[in-house]
Motif scaffolding. Structure first.
Motif, PDB file in Angstrom:
ATOM      1  N   VAL A  34       7.197 -59.768  38.183  1.00  0.00           N
ATOM      2  CA  VAL A  34       7.430 -58.326  38.273  1.00  0.00           C
ATOM      3  C   VAL A  34       6.278 -57.650  39.015  1.00  0.00           C
ATOM      4  N   PHE A  35       5.037 -58.038  38.668  1.00  0.00           N
ATOM      5  CA  PHE A  35       3.859 -57.447  39.309  1.00  0.00           C
ATOM      6  C   PHE A  35       3.861 -57.731  40.814  1.00  0.00           C
ATOM      7  N   ALA A  36       4.179 -58.975  41.174  1.00  0.00           N
ATOM      8  CA  ALA A  36       4.216 -59.343  42.596  1.00  0.00           C
ATOM      9  C   ALA A  36       5.295 -58.543  43.323  1.00  0.00           C
ATOM     10  N   LYS A  37       6.443 -58.348  42.680  1.00  0.00           N
ATOM     11  CA  LYS A  37       7.531 -57.600  43.305  1.00  0.00           C
ATOM     12  C   LYS A  37       7.169 -56.134  43.470  1.00  0.00           C
ATOM     13  N   VAL A  38       6.515 -55.570  42.456  1.00  0.00           N
ATOM     14  CA  VAL A  38       6.109 -54.163  42.532  1.00  0.00           C
ATOM     15  C   VAL A  38       5.192 -53.935  43.722  1.00  0.00           C
ATOM     16  N   ASN A  39       4.349 -54.926  44.028  1.00  0.00           N
ATOM     17  CA  ASN A  39       3.424 -54.801  45.161  1.00  0.00           C
ATOM     18  C   ASN A  39       4.129 -54.819  46.510  1.00  0.00           C
ATOM     19  N   THR A  40       5.392 -55.218  46.544  1.00  0.00           N
ATOM     20  CA  THR A  40       6.142 -55.219  47.805  1.00  0.00           C
ATOM     21  C   THR A  40       7.164 -54.094  47.865  1.00  0.00           C
ATOM     22  N   MET A  41       7.300 -53.327  46.782  1.00  0.00           N
ATOM     23  CA  MET A  41       8.304 -52.265  46.740  1.00  0.00           C
ATOM     24  C   MET A  41       7.918 -51.103  47.643  1.00  0.00           C
ATOM     25  N   THR A  42       8.932 -50.454  48.204  1.00  0.00           N
ATOM     26  CA  THR A  42       8.678 -49.252  48.993  1.00  0.00           C
ATOM     27  C   THR A  42       8.346 -48.101  48.049  1.00  0.00           C
ATOM     28  N   LYS A  93      20.295 -57.538  27.155  1.00  0.00           N
ATOM     29  CA  LYS A  93      21.077 -57.208  28.352  1.00  0.00           C
ATOM     30  C   LYS A  93      20.498 -55.965  29.037  1.00  0.00           C
ATOM     31  N   VAL A  94      20.145 -54.968  28.214  1.00  0.00           N
ATOM     32  CA  VAL A  94      19.541 -53.752  28.750  1.00  0.00           C
ATOM     33  C   VAL A  94      18.193 -54.079  29.388  1.00  0.00           C
ATOM     34  N   ALA A  95      17.367 -54.878  28.677  1.00  0.00           N
ATOM     35  CA  ALA A  95      16.043 -55.246  29.197  1.00  0.00           C
ATOM     36  C   ALA A  95      16.172 -56.040  30.491  1.00  0.00           C
ATOM     37  N   ALA A  96      17.115 -56.983  30.532  1.00  0.00           N
ATOM     38  CA  ALA A  96      17.311 -57.795  31.730  1.00  0.00           C
ATOM     39  C   ALA A  96      17.772 -56.934  32.905  1.00  0.00           C
ATOM     40  N   GLY A  97      18.632 -55.961  32.619  1.00  0.00           N
ATOM     41  CA  GLY A  97      19.098 -55.059  33.676  1.00  0.00           C
ATOM     42  C   GLY A  97      17.970 -54.222  34.244  1.00  0.00           C
ATOM     43  N   ARG A  98      17.072 -53.766  33.358  1.00  0.00           N
ATOM     44  CA  ARG A  98      15.945 -52.940  33.804  1.00  0.00           C
ATOM     45  C   ARG A  98      14.963 -53.760  34.644  1.00  0.00           C
ATOM     46  N   ILE A  99      14.672 -54.994  34.202  1.00  0.00           N
ATOM     47  CA  ILE A  99      13.782 -55.854  34.990  1.00  0.00           C
ATOM     48  C   ILE A  99      14.479 -56.307  36.275  1.00  0.00           C
ATOM     49  N   GLY A 100      15.787 -56.587  36.164  1.00  0.00           N
ATOM     50  CA  GLY A 100      16.554 -56.988  37.340  1.00  0.00           C
ATOM     51  C   GLY A 100      16.557 -55.919  38.415  1.00  0.00           C
ATOM     52  N   GLU A 101      16.513 -54.639  38.005  1.00  0.00           N
ATOM     53  CA  GLU A 101      16.459 -53.536  38.970  1.00  0.00           C
ATOM     54  C   GLU A 101      15.182 -53.614  39.798  1.00  0.00           C
ATOM     55  N   LEU A 120      13.352 -56.543  40.273  1.00  0.00           N
ATOM     56  CA  LEU A 120      13.360 -57.784  41.067  1.00  0.00           C
ATOM     57  C   LEU A 120      14.356 -57.736  42.223  1.00  0.00           C
ATOM     58  N   SER A 121      15.390 -56.914  42.092  1.00  0.00           N
ATOM     59  CA  SER A 121      16.397 -56.831  43.161  1.00  0.00           C
ATOM     60  C   SER A 121      16.045 -55.787  44.220  1.00  0.00           C
ATOM     61  N   ALA A 122      14.919 -55.093  44.021  1.00  0.00           N
ATOM     62  CA  ALA A 122      14.490 -54.108  45.022  1.00  0.00           C
ATOM     63  C   ALA A 122      14.259 -54.810  46.363  1.00  0.00           C
ATOM     64  N   LYS A 123      14.660 -54.167  47.423  1.00  0.00           N
ATOM     65  CA  LYS A 123      14.557 -54.777  48.747  1.00  0.00           C
ATOM     66  C   LYS A 123      13.108 -54.999  49.150  1.00  0.00           C
ATOM     67  N   GLY A 124      12.253 -54.006  48.863  1.00  0.00           N
ATOM     68  CA  GLY A 124      10.838 -54.143  49.177  1.00  0.00           C
ATOM     69  C   GLY A 124      10.554 -54.052  50.665  1.00  0.00           C
ATOM     70  N   TYR A 125       9.306 -54.285  51.020  1.00  0.00           N
ATOM     71  CA  TYR A 125       8.857 -54.147  52.405  1.00  0.00           C
ATOM     72  C   TYR A 125       9.101 -55.389  53.252  1.00  0.00           C
ATOM     73  N   ASP A 126       8.604 -56.522  52.782  1.00  0.00           N
ATOM     74  CA  ASP A 126       8.496 -57.689  53.658  1.00  0.00           C
ATOM     75  C   ASP A 126       9.515 -58.787  53.366  1.00  0.00           C
ATOM     76  N   ASP A 127      10.696 -58.376  52.890  1.00  0.00           N
ATOM     77  CA  ASP A 127      11.709 -59.375  52.570  1.00  0.00           C
ATOM     78  C   ASP A 127      12.418 -59.889  53.819  1.00  0.00           C
TER      79      ASP A 127
END
Length: 574
Positions: free
Chosen positions: A92-100, A302-310, A312-319
């Motif tokens: 999650v931390f690594a993904k947040v660092n690539t999020m717009t 299910k709620v927690a997984a959906g929130r974290i999945g949101e 991890l599924s972010a497109k981010g910058y360098d994908d």
């Protein structure tokens, strides 16, 4: 959900071991009622003390084996779950660092914190079930039912009669609490957000006497969060007393029917069989209760997984675009660039066009809210243009990876970001492999040397979070040293001299000019004195580039620049 639990695959060799030990512990639990039944029927009933002693020893050894296997199984499970949660937080931390910035704003900083803590812990609980209860529940249920049927079919049917009732209640409760957990988690985010606001603005809140209002805001979020958690827990609390009531009721029926059949001789059921069936009923009901709690907690997971999945599924910058080993010359073009923030009705900058040549020193001047910092965000590819293009050395920024762009730009942003650690560690963020000589040189350029000389540990002086044990000017100078040490082809200084006195600013600028000679320098400022010696000055107003040129040219033809100059110098032309 699939992407989240891929982190469990790192422990695929250990999960079967944990399941094996938990299965062994469950089998030991299932063996105990049969041994006790034999003690009652063949030992106590026949007064055979040797048999009783032998089977009691056997029972003790089985219990000891069950205890040992469950301890080992739980330990392995705990290690797997701890590793899974740690890996998930890192993901999650690594993904947040690539999020717009747009993606981060949509979710919110407070929500990102709770998703990497509270929601991760919830999924850790599900992971522990997967590594333990997923095998113990069916083994206990199937084994308990099968062994009770081996003792007496009719008495075992009494048990099976109550199972569908429990599961029906559990399914109804599960459907009811899913929206409650979702709302509760949303208010946990809000509570965290309000607390962050309060901590950041505590001085302003106290200065304006708004403590009571802030208390009410967080109390309201807490009340709503607690209300939904209480409702969900009350609903879940129905399961335990219901299952206990049905367990005791079934035990009474088994004892009554068994005693009646023994008295009438209707069957060959013995006291030991009845005793064993009662124990199996307890084991089966235990498995049902465990299964019930799993089913009820699935909506929360299910709620927690959906929130974290949101996240991890972010497109981010360098994908999409791979990083390239390109070194910029310092040529930057804004080609009719317009940018509008998410949800804004008006553009932050509109139709901005200019060309910065390699090695030029360019200043951007304008009032607060004129769009200066937005230009910096566009240059750093923190934001992408809504219309138009930002071009580096003839290549549009949307064809370059953001890592490539930022590797070629060294910047000091408007708000100095200082991290807990030493002054040296903060400076090394600009160039992790820099030598001590390079660190001292960067410190001298940023006018840190005199300050460092007053510290007992020098560059090893420990800083608190956000550099709270530094003054505003000291924080800016540490940030300048961090930018200088990077030695990039493009330097951006976004209002990064505002906390410095004029003498210190003059010294820093003189040293920077020598250090950055031949490199492109972009200075965002509100001070005319900081801009007047630039090769080109860009004048911004209400998101528009109203004029550009040298200081003398703008004094002659740009009214806005003349007003800024007059307000700061008293109107005397220089």
């Amino acid at each position: 959900m699939k992407k989240i639990f891929e982190n469990l695959l790192h422990y695929k060799s250990r999960i079967p071991v944990a399941l094996l030990f938990m299965t062994a512990a469950t089998i030991c639990d299932l063996m105990l009622p049969t041994i006790m039944s034999d003690i009652v029927d063949k030992g106590i009933y026949l007064s055979d003390m040797e048999f009783i002693k032998r089977n009691c020893l056997y029972m003790f050894l089985v219990s000891l084996a069950g205890l040992a296997t469950v301890i080992i199984g739980r330990k392995i499970t705990a290690e797997i779950v701890a590793g899974f949660c740690s890996d998930l937080r890192k993901t999650v931390f690594a993904k947040v660092n690539t999020m717009t910035f747009g993606e981060m704003n949509n979710i919110g900083t407070a929500a990102l914190i709770t998703r990497s803590t509270h929601d991760t812990e919830t999924l850790g609980w599900i992971a522990s079930i997967f590594c333990g209860n997923i095998i113990t529940i069916p083994v206990l249920f199937i084994g308990g039912v099968a062994l009770s049927f081996s003792k007496d079919i009719l008495l075992s049917l009494v048990l099976l009669f109550f199972v569908p009732i429990v599961f029906a209640v559990v399914i109804l409760i599960g459907r009811k609490i899913e929206p409650l957990w979702r709302i509760a988690d949303e208010f946990i985010d809000k509570q965290n957000d309000i607390m962050r606001e309060r901590l950041r603005g505590i001085r302003v809140i106290r200065a304006f006497g708004n403590e009571e209002h802030e208390h009410e805001r967080i109390a309201d979020a807490t009340r709503k969060m607690a209300l939904n958690i209480i409702k969900s827990n009350v609903s879940m609390g129905i399961i335990a007393p219901l299952a206990l009531f049905l367990l005791n009721f079934s035990v009474v029926l088994i004892i009554y029917i068994g005693a009646f059949r023994m008295e009438t001789g209707a069957s060959a059921v013995s006291a030991g069989d009845i005793f064993a069936i009662i124990q199996y009923v307890t084991l089966v009901m235990t498995s049902i209760m465990n299964a019930a709690f799993v089913i009820v907690m699935i909506p929360h997971a299910k709620v927690a997984a959906g929130r974290i999945g949101e996240v991890l599924s972010a497109k981010g910058y360098d994908d999409i675009i791979a990083e390239e080993n390109i070194e910029f010359s310092g040529d930057i073009v804004f080609d009719n660039v317009t940018f509008r923030y998410e949800g804004a009705t008006e553009a932050a900058v509109s139709n901005v066009s200019f060309h910065i040549l390699p090695g030029q020193k360019v200043s951007v001047i304008g009032g607060t809210g004129s769009g200066k910092s937005t230009l910096v965000s566009l240059m750093l590819c923190f934001r992408m243009p809504t219309e138009g293009k930002v071009i580096f050395d003839g290549r549009s920024s949307d064809t370059l990876s953001h890592k490539t762009v930022r590797r070629n730009i060294s910047c000091v942003l408007q708000n100095s970001s200082i991290y807990s650690g030493t002054i040296k560690e903060n400076i090394l963020m600009g160039k992790p492999d820099a030598s001590d000589n390079e660190i001292r040189e960067a410190g001298e350029i940023a006018e840190l040397s005199d300050f460092i000389g007053t510290l007992e540990k020098g560059y090893e002086h420990e800083l608190t979070q956000s550099g709270k044990n530094l003054s505003g000017g000291q924080r800016q100078r540490v940030s300048i040293a961090r930018a200088v040490i990077k030695n990039a082809p493009i330097y951006i200084f976004d209002d990064s001299f505002s906390a410095l006195d004029f003498l210190t600013e003059s010294k820093v600028r003189t040293k920077l000019s020598k250090k950055a000679a031949g490199k492109t320098q972009i200075v965002i400022t509100q001070r005319v004195t900081s801009a007047m010696n630039s090769d080109m000055i860009l004048v911004m107003d209400n998101g528009n580039l109203v004029d550009s040129g040298k200081h003398s040219e703008l004094l002659e033809r740009c009214e806005i620049y003349r007003e800024i100059y007059a307000s700061q110098t008293g109107g005397a032309k220089k």
